[in-house]
Design a protein around this motif. Structure first.
Motif, PDB file in Angstrom:
ATOM      1  N   ASN A 284       0.842  -1.191   0.000  1.00 40.31           N
ATOM      2  CA  ASN A 284       0.000   0.000   0.000  1.00 40.31           C
ATOM      3  C   ASN A 284       0.879   1.243   0.000  1.00 40.31           C
ATOM      4  N   GLU A 285       0.737   2.083  -1.024  1.00 41.51           N
ATOM      5  CA  GLU A 285       1.575   3.271  -1.164  1.00 41.51           C
ATOM      6  C   GLU A 285       1.428   4.201   0.033  1.00 41.51           C
ATOM      7  N   SER A 286       0.271   4.250   0.622  1.00 36.62           N
ATOM      8  CA  SER A 286       0.041   5.176   1.735  1.00 36.62           C
ATOM      9  C   SER A 286       0.793   4.762   2.995  1.00 36.62           C
ATOM     10  N   ARG A 287       1.283   3.516   3.036  1.00 39.60           N
ATOM     11  CA  ARG A 287       1.992   3.024   4.217  1.00 39.60           C
ATOM     12  C   ARG A 287       3.497   3.178   4.102  1.00 39.60           C
TER      13      ARG A 287
ATOM     14  N   GLN B 142       0.225  -6.939   2.244  1.00 38.79           N
ATOM     15  CA  GLN B 142       0.129  -6.490   0.855  1.00 38.79           C
ATOM     16  C   GLN B 142      -1.316  -6.568   0.371  1.00 38.79           C
ATOM     17  N   GLU B 143      -1.634  -5.705  -0.584  1.00 38.00           N
ATOM     18  CA  GLU B 143      -2.967  -5.714  -1.165  1.00 38.00           C
ATOM     19  C   GLU B 143      -2.921  -6.390  -2.526  1.00 38.00           C
TER      20      GLU B 143
ATOM     21  N   LYS C  83      -8.409  -3.066  -7.302  1.00 37.60           N
ATOM     22  CA  LYS C  83      -8.423  -3.814  -6.044  1.00 37.60           C
ATOM     23  C   LYS C  83      -9.303  -5.049  -6.191  1.00 37.60           C
TER      24      LYS C  83
END
Length: 610
Positions: free
Chosen positions: A569-572, A582-583, A598
Motif C-alpha cells: 500500500n503506497e500510503s503506508r 500487501q494488497e 483492487k
C-alpha cells in the motif's frame, strides 16, 4: 490403584524392586518386570514408580543374561516412557544398553529394544541424539532387514524421529538408508509399509537423498502404496511423494510411474482422499503446469511458466491431457486454439526458396511464408536489433521476414549451414546484445535424415522477452513494472478495447486464420495479434515470470482470465513498525491497460465476470 498405594505405604514396593534387581532367578526378574509394565499403563502408577526410582532397576534388568528378562525390561521401559522424568533418566542410562540389544541374535529381543527406543525418541531430540551417539544408526538400519515386522516398524520409527534433526538426518543418509528401506516398502504388513513411507518422507529432504531413492528403485513401491486400502498407508505414502516431488527429475519419474493419475483418482473419492493426497497431487501438478492450469484454472506466483507450457483450456477431473507433440500433430478442428509458450530458438533449418509452396502444419513440413509474414508484421522497428541466439536471434530488418521464422521440420526440410555467436543465459538475467552472423541457407537433398521433433518456435515471443528484459526489468518500482508490462501486452494483442466495442473485436477470425495457416490447433502465443482476456493474461504471466514479477493467473468463465499481483500500500510507505499486509490487485489488460483494480471491489467483479 488402591493396591499400589497400599504396597508403597507398607514399603512393599521398595522390597519388590530390590528383590527383582538382586535376584538370580530369571523367572522372578521377568515376572517383576512384567508386573511393572502392567502397572505402568496407569499415570499415577508411573508417578509412584518414578519416585521409587524404578528406572535403575529396569536398566539393571537389561543386563541380564536371560533373553526373556531383557524383553520384559525393554517392554517396561516402553511403558515408563510416558513419564517425562523417566524419559530423561533413560537418556544416559538405558539407551546405550538398548542399542546393544538391537544387535542381539534373538529377533524378539531386537523387536522389544526397538520398541523401547521408538518410545524414548518420540518427541525427544535429546534421546534421539543419545541413540545416534551410541552407534545406533548402523544397528537401526540393520534392523530394517529383520525377520520380525515389529522390529522393522519400530526401527523405522526411531530413524524417523532422528531425521527430524538435520545433523542426524545427514548421518542417516550417509548409511545408505534409501536402499535399506526398499525391503520394508515392499512388505505385505501395513504397519511396516506405513512406517517405511514415513521414514522416506523424513529422510528424502534433499536432492542427493531423492536421487539415491530414485536410482535404487524406491519410487516404484512408494507409488504402489497409493493403491493400499489402509488409510494410514495412503496418507504416509502421499506425504512421502509430496517430499520427493520437490525436484524436477524425481517428480517426472513419479509421473511416469503413474503417481499423478493415481492421486487424481484418490482425490475423486470422498472416502479415500485426504489432505496429504491433495498436497501430493498439487505438488506433482507444479511440475506439469499445463495440466494444472487446465484442471484447476489457477497458477500461483510460484508456478513459473517455462518453455513448453500450453493452455489447452478447461478440462474435467479425470480427463487425460495429451502431450504437446500429439496436439501439434493433430489436424486443426473447431475446438479453441491451444496457446503455446516457447522462447527456445528452433534448431531446424531455415526455409528459403521452397517455403512458399509448403503450407502444412507442425511436425510435417514448413509453415507457409504468408502466415509467418503476417505473424511478424508488428516486429519490425526503425532500427535493426541484434539478439543473442538464446532468444530467437531474429535477423536484421533488411533481411527476408521468413529468415527468423522456423517451425519444426521433417524429412524434406532444408538445412542451414553456419553458426551464430552467443550463448543462452538464464531467463532472469538481462539479455546481452551480440552480433549475429547470418549465413546463406543451403538446400539439402531429399535423403536428409529425420530430425528430432521440436515444439513450434515463436520468434515474436522471443522478441517480447528480449524487449521486456531490456526495458522493463531495470525499472525499480514493482508497481511501475506491472503497469508498463500491462500496456506492452495490450499493445501486442490489439491495444485498448472499449467495453462497448468488445463484441466488435474480431479476435475469433484472427485465431481461426492462424490455425488454418499453421494447419494445427496449437498456436504460439507470440503469433496472436488480436487477443482477449485469456490470451493477454497468459502472455502477461509468461513475460512477468521471465523478469521476476510475481503474479498469478486465474481462469474465469466465458473466456475470461486475469492476473493478480500483490503490492504494498503506497500510503503506508515510510511508516515505522511491522510491514503492513500487501494488497491484491487485478491487472487490467483490456479496457484501461496498466490500471490496477483492487481485488475486492465492484470494478474487479465487472472485469472478471461481466
Amino acid at each position: 490403584m488402591d493396591t499400589m498405594v497400599m504396597i508403597q505405604q507398607t514399603g512393599g514396593l521398595k522390597k519388590l524392586l530390590s528383590f527383582a534387581e538382586n535376584s538370580t532367578i530369571p523367572d522372578i526378574q521377568k515376572n517383576a518386570a512384567r508386573a511393572i509394565t502392567k502397572a505402568a499403563y496407569d499415570p499415577e502408577n508411573r508417578k509412584l514408580f518414578h519416585e521409587q526410582e524404578v528406572e535403575k532397576c529396569l536398566v539393571t534388568l537389561l543386563g541380564s543374561e536371560n533373553d526373556g528378562t531383557k524383553i520384559a525390561a525393554s517392554q517396561a521401559i516402553s511403558a515408563m516412557c510416558e513419564n517425562s522424568g523417566s524419559k530423561e533418566f533413560f537418556n544416559n542410562q538405558g539407551i546405550p544398553q538398548l542399542i546393544q540389544l538391537l544387535k542381539s541374535d534373538n529377533e524378539e529381543v531386537r523387536e522389544a529394544s526397538a520398541f523401547a527406543l521408538a518410545n524414548l525418541t518420540t518427541c525427544n531430540p535429546a534421546n534421539a541424539n543419545a541413540a545416534a551417539e551410541g552407534d545406533g544408526i548402523d544397528a537401526l538400519i540393520n534392523a530394517l532387514s529383520s525377520k520380525r515386522d515389529g522390529a522393522i516398524a519400530n526401527a523405522a520409527t526411531v530413524l524417523t524421529n532422528m531425521a527430524m534433526q538435520e545433523s542426524l538426518r545427514l548421518s542417516i543418509q550417509s548409511h545408505d538408508v534409501m536402499h535399506a528401506l526398499l525391503s520394508p516398502l515392499h512388505s505385505a504388513n501395513t504397519v511396516v509399509q506405513s512406517k517405511a513411507a514415513l521414514t522416506v518422507a523424513a529422510t528424502a529432504c534433499d536432492v542427493e537423498a531423492r536421487t539415491e531413492l530414485r536410482n535404487s528403485g524406491g519410487l516404484e513401491p512408494l507409488v504402489e502404496l497409493l493403491h493400499s486400502k489402509n488409510d494410514e498407508v495412503r496418507r504416509h505414502a502421499s506425504w512421502a511423494i509430496t517430499v520427493c516431488a520437490s525436484d524436477e527429475p524425481t517428480a517426472a519419474e513419479l509421473c511416469r510411474l503413474g503417481a499423478l493419475d493415481i492421486l487424481e483418482e484418490i482425490n475423486l473419492s470422498v472416502s479415500r482422499k485426504n489432505k496429504f493426497s491433495e498436497a501430493a497431487h498439487n505438488k506433482l501438478l507444479n511440475h506439469h503446469l499445463s495440466l494444472k492450469y487446465s484442471q484447476t484454472g489457477y497458477l500461483s506466483s510460484s508456478n513459473i511458466i517455462t518453455d513448453g507450457v500450453y493452455d489447452y483450456g478447461r478440462i474435467n477431473p479425470g480427463t487425460k491431457l495429451l502431450p504437446l507433440k500429439d496436439l501439434c500433430l493433430q489436424e486443426p478442428s473447431d475446438q479453441r486454439a491451444i496457446l503455446l509458450v516457447n522462447s527456445k530458438s528452433d534448431a531446424s533449418p531455415t526455409p528459403s526458396t521452397e517455403d512458399k509452396s509448403s503450407d502444412v502444419g507442425y511436425g510435417r513440413s514448413i509453415s507457409s511464408s504468408s502466415s509467418l509474414r503476417r505473424a511478424s508484421k508488428e516486429k519490425t522497428k526503425e532500427n535493426s536489433y541484434h539478439f543473442s541466439a538464446g532468444f530467437g536471434s531474429p535477423t536484421e530488418e533488411k533481411s527476408e521476414p521468413t529468415s527468423g521464422r522456423n517451425t519444426a521440420l521433417s524429412k524434406s526440410a532444408t538445412k542451414e549451414k553456419g553458426s551464430r555467436k552467443g550463448r543462452v543465459k538464464k531467463e532472469e538475467e538481462k539479455v546481452k546484445e551480440e552480433e549475429e552472423v547470418a549465413v546463406a541457407p543451403k538446400l539439402t537433398g531429399e535423403g536428409s535424415p529425420d530430425k528430432e521433433w521440436l515444439p513450434p518456435s515463436d520468434p515474436d515471443f522471443c522478441v517480447y522477452v528480449y524487449e521486456v528484459t531490456r526495458s522493463i526489468l531495470p525499472i525499480t518500482s514493482i508497481k511501475e513494472q506491472v503497469e508498463v508490462l500491462a500496456k506492452y501486452v495490450a499493445e501486442k494483442m490489439g491495444g485498448k478495447i472499449p467495453k462497448e466495442k468488445l463484441h466488435d473485436f474480431s479476435w475469433e477470425l484472427h485465431i481461426s486464420e492462424l490455425k488454418f495457416q499453421l494447419k494445427s490447433n496449437v498456436v504460439p502465443i507470440g503469433l496472436i495479434k488480436k487477443g482477449i482476456f485469456y490470451h493477454r493474461a497468459l502472455l502477461f504471466k509468461a513475460l512477468a515470470d521471465r523478469i521476476g514479477i510475481g503474479c498469478s493467473l486465474v481462469r474465469g468463465e466465458y473466456g475470461r482470465a486475469w492476473n493478480e499481483v500483490k503490492l504494498m500500500n503506497e500510503s503506508r510507505k515510510g511508516v515505522i513498525g511491522a510491514l503492513p499486509p500487501q494488497e491484491t490487485y487485478i491487472v487490467d489488460l483490456m479496457f484501461h491497460p496498466g490500471a490496477l483494480i483492487k481485488l475486492r471491489s465492484r470494478e474487479a467483479d465487472l472485469y472478471r465476470f461481466l
